[in-house]
Design a protein around this motif. Structure first.
Motif, PDB file in Angstrom:
ATOM      1  N   ILE A  47      18.495  56.695  51.534  1.00 47.78           N
ATOM      2  CA  ILE A  47      18.710  55.604  52.479  1.00 47.78           C
ATOM      3  C   ILE A  47      17.615  55.557  53.523  1.00 47.78           C
ATOM      4  O   ILE A  47      17.077  54.510  53.849  1.00 47.78           O
ATOM      5  CB  ILE A  47      20.075  55.794  53.155  1.00 47.78           C
ATOM      6  CG1 ILE A  47      21.148  55.570  52.105  1.00 47.78           C
ATOM      7  CG2 ILE A  47      20.242  54.880  54.311  1.00 47.78           C
ATOM      8  CD1 ILE A  47      22.400  56.315  52.383  1.00 47.78           C
ATOM      9  N   ALA A  88      14.380  54.285  51.976  1.00 42.95           N
ATOM     10  CA  ALA A  88      14.474  52.866  51.672  1.00 42.95           C
ATOM     11  C   ALA A  88      14.413  52.037  52.943  1.00 42.95           C
ATOM     12  O   ALA A  88      13.706  51.027  53.022  1.00 42.95           O
ATOM     13  CB  ALA A  88      15.778  52.597  50.932  1.00 42.95           C
ATOM     14  N   LEU A  89      15.123  52.510  53.939  1.00 43.92           N
ATOM     15  CA  LEU A  89      15.165  51.804  55.219  1.00 43.92           C
ATOM     16  C   LEU A  89      13.788  51.777  55.865  1.00 43.92           C
ATOM     17  O   LEU A  89      13.356  50.752  56.405  1.00 43.92           O
ATOM     18  CB  LEU A  89      16.146  52.541  56.124  1.00 43.92           C
ATOM     19  CG  LEU A  89      16.887  51.695  57.135  1.00 43.92           C
ATOM     20  CD1 LEU A  89      17.534  50.514  56.442  1.00 43.92           C
ATOM     21  CD2 LEU A  89      17.932  52.544  57.813  1.00 43.92           C
ATOM     22  N   LEU A 145      11.669  49.219  54.181  1.00 50.80           N
ATOM     23  CA  LEU A 145      12.099  47.857  54.465  1.00 50.80           C
ATOM     24  C   LEU A 145      11.761  47.430  55.892  1.00 50.80           C
ATOM     25  O   LEU A 145      11.294  46.318  56.128  1.00 50.80           O
ATOM     26  CB  LEU A 145      13.608  47.764  54.240  1.00 50.80           C
ATOM     27  CG  LEU A 145      14.051  46.494  53.565  1.00 50.80           C
ATOM     28  CD1 LEU A 145      13.292  46.315  52.261  1.00 50.80           C
ATOM     29  CD2 LEU A 145      15.526  46.535  53.310  1.00 50.80           C
ATOM     30  N   VAL A 156      23.921  53.910  63.597  1.00 55.77           N
ATOM     31  CA  VAL A 156      24.300  53.253  62.358  1.00 55.77           C
ATOM     32  C   VAL A 156      25.307  54.163  61.662  1.00 55.77           C
ATOM     33  O   VAL A 156      25.137  55.375  61.658  1.00 55.77           O
ATOM     34  CB  VAL A 156      23.069  53.079  61.448  1.00 55.77           C
ATOM     35  CG1 VAL A 156      23.463  52.410  60.155  1.00 55.77           C
ATOM     36  CG2 VAL A 156      22.002  52.273  62.161  1.00 55.77           C
ATOM     37  N   LYS A 212      26.919  50.186  58.334  1.00 51.11           N
ATOM     38  CA  LYS A 212      25.857  50.069  57.333  1.00 51.11           C
ATOM     39  C   LYS A 212      26.046  48.866  56.418  1.00 51.11           C
ATOM     40  O   LYS A 212      25.278  48.682  55.480  1.00 51.11           O
ATOM     41  CB  LYS A 212      25.787  51.354  56.501  1.00 51.11           C
ATOM     42  CG  LYS A 212      25.088  52.496  57.230  1.00 51.11           C
ATOM     43  CD  LYS A 212      24.966  53.728  56.362  1.00 51.11           C
ATOM     44  CE  LYS A 212      24.235  54.850  57.106  1.00 51.11           C
ATOM     45  NZ  LYS A 212      24.340  56.146  56.398  1.00 51.11           N
ATOM     46  N   THR A 213      27.074  48.094  56.672  1.00 45.08           N
ATOM     47  CA  THR A 213      27.283  46.908  55.836  1.00 45.08           C
ATOM     48  C   THR A 213      26.387  45.744  56.250  1.00 45.08           C
ATOM     49  O   THR A 213      26.360  44.725  55.580  1.00 45.08           O
ATOM     50  CB  THR A 213      28.752  46.450  55.906  1.00 45.08           C
ATOM     51  OG1 THR A 213      29.156  46.426  57.268  1.00 45.08           O
ATOM     52  CG2 THR A 213      29.654  47.400  55.142  1.00 45.08           C
ATOM     53  N   VAL A 214      25.661  45.864  57.364  1.00 46.31           N
ATOM     54  CA  VAL A 214      24.757  44.771  57.753  1.00 46.31           C
ATOM     55  C   VAL A 214      23.515  44.790  56.864  1.00 46.31           C
ATOM     56  O   VAL A 214      23.201  45.802  56.234  1.00 46.31           O
ATOM     57  CB  VAL A 214      24.317  44.872  59.232  1.00 46.31           C
ATOM     58  CG1 VAL A 214      25.517  44.876  60.146  1.00 46.31           C
ATOM     59  CG2 VAL A 214      23.443  46.088  59.448  1.00 46.31           C
ATOM     60  N   SER A 215      22.803  43.703  56.802  1.00 47.66           N
ATOM     61  CA  SER A 215      21.572  43.653  56.000  1.00 47.66           C
ATOM     62  C   SER A 215      20.416  44.217  56.809  1.00 47.66           C
ATOM     63  O   SER A 215      20.484  44.331  58.028  1.00 47.66           O
ATOM     64  CB  SER A 215      21.267  42.214  55.616  1.00 47.66           C
ATOM     65  OG  SER A 215      20.885  41.493  56.767  1.00 47.66           O
ATOM     66  N   ALA A 216      19.354  44.556  56.123  1.00 51.40           N
ATOM     67  CA  ALA A 216      18.188  45.123  56.800  1.00 51.40           C
ATOM     68  C   ALA A 216      17.576  44.093  57.747  1.00 51.40           C
ATOM     69  O   ALA A 216      17.129  44.427  58.847  1.00 51.40           O
ATOM     70  CB  ALA A 216      17.165  45.580  55.772  1.00 51.40           C
ATOM     71  N   LEU A 257      19.524  44.152  60.775  1.00 53.55           N
ATOM     72  CA  LEU A 257      19.262  45.385  61.514  1.00 53.55           C
ATOM     73  C   LEU A 257      17.970  45.248  62.311  1.00 53.55           C
ATOM     74  O   LEU A 257      17.900  45.663  63.475  1.00 53.55           O
ATOM     75  CB  LEU A 257      19.166  46.578  60.556  1.00 53.55           C
ATOM     76  CG  LEU A 257      18.916  47.915  61.243  1.00 53.55           C
ATOM     77  CD1 LEU A 257      20.090  48.291  62.147  1.00 53.55           C
ATOM     78  CD2 LEU A 257      18.674  49.025  60.226  1.00 53.55           C
TER      79      LEU A 257
END
Lengths: 208, 208
Positions: free
Chosen positions: A20, A23-24, A27, A88, A111-115, A118
């Motif tokens: 995560i 990936a974060l 992004l 988060v 963590k259900t929000v989109s990047a 965020l």
DNA sequence: CACTCCGCATGACAAATGTCAGACGGTGGT
DNA sequence: ACCACCGTCTGACATTTGTCATGCGGAGTG
């Protein structure tokens, strides 16, 4: 009014799940005005990284080995007052939100929000504003404050792993009768069937 | 050997945490030989997406609303035998790994791996091989099989939320004495202090 | 100061839980 | 067929837990 020089927002990313975090990082790096200056996989590491790199915003996972996000936030508040903290989390427990805000955290999102979302929130926080996920906020308000006294909470916590009363009494330096009394009162305050259900409820609401 | 036509590996990504799913999608798309053909945020959605797009590999989170990764895998096995399933999880409980393998899952990895590594594992699974994270495998072997009989497990599960014996007895259509007996035997088999500690242990090992 | 309220503490009693010895029926081995 | 074994099931008894009435002492109020 933030007293900061212009330029990209410098980020610290802390999460024990490498998948995560990596990936974060990738992004968020795609955003022109954000740059990741440090990453960490545990609470203590997050702290030392923050000291070394002095980020503008620290994005912390709530559950990390070593020290959880709120503990890290508390330390950061003292050592780097200029660093905003954004938490988060996967499992938003109402009590955690309250503790987080008391620790001076500026943002709290699931963590259900989109990047994309965020990234926006990071900018909001960096600008000096606060942001709390509306759903988590509603839950926290619904749950309210803990009705438990300090002793009740302490005893309930000791009872959390199913220990018998005798052991709790010893560890809390109380008589067994007293322990039962606290448990009983905690159970009735929480409206639970018995102490074990009470432990579950208190955990759910983030009161232990 | 896999009987598949050449070309990019077609992926289905299922995870209820949008942040992670989106980030992962972006990151995996960077690999030339991988392409994401569908995403889902819940168990049922993952199933319908799989039916619609027939992916080569389904990457499923273990904990999702609706139906967990293993349940989805079981259904997929029946409906799309050509689709390999790879399970990704935050909290690797030994029992889950066992259940997953029995459901025909080809890969099982914790979220602590890097995206780069995950891409490699996806290729491994697509090639027809299996991959299980060594650490999780070691835990699973150490934990061994559940020593609980079907009834014991059933009763223990009913006791999970702290329900009194009377309620368990009613729900399981047993006499209270019998329920106590099963609980007692489960507790001693697990080496626990009492049934509540036993529930915790069994959950930890993934036996309930 | 006197009073009240609330959290903390204790022991006695009632209820729930854990432990034990043993009965019944099906499975597999001899 | 017979027997031994294992899982299932039950009631009786000891232990643990939950409930209650009550006492003590500090904080806030008149």
């Amino acid at each position: 009014m933030s007293g900061r020089t212009t330029g990209p927002v410098r980020l610290l990313l802390a999460d024990d799940e490498h998948l995560i975090r990596g990936a974060l990082a990738t992004l968020l790096s795609l955003e022109d005005d954000l740059v990741i200056v440090a990453e960490a996989a545990s609470g203590p590491e997050a702290l030392s990284m923050a000291r070394a790199h002095e980020p503008d915003v620290a994005v912390l996972d709530l559950q990390m080995p070593g020290a959880d996000g709120v503990k890290v936030a508390t330390s950061l508040r003292a050592e780097l007052p200029g660093c905003r903290v954004l938490i988060v989390t996967s499992h938003g427990r109402p009590g955690h939100l309250k503790r987080a805000l008391e620790a001076g955290v500026r943002g709290f999102v699931p963590k259900t929000v989109s990047a994309q979302r965020l990234a926006e929130i990071i900018r909001t926080v960096h600008a000096g504003n606060r942001y709390v996920d509306p759903e988590l906020a509603a839950d926290a308000i619904a749950a309210g404050d803990s009705p438990l006294t300090a002793r009740e909470a302490e005893v309930l916590e000791l009872a959390a792993d199913g220990a018998p009363v005798a052991e709790i009494a010893e560890r809390a330096a109380l008589s067994q009768g007293t322990v039962r009394n606290y448990l009983s009162s905690a159970v009735s305050k929480l409206g639970a069937e018995n102490r074990h259900a009470a432990v579950r409820l208190a955990r759910q609401r983030g009161w232990v």
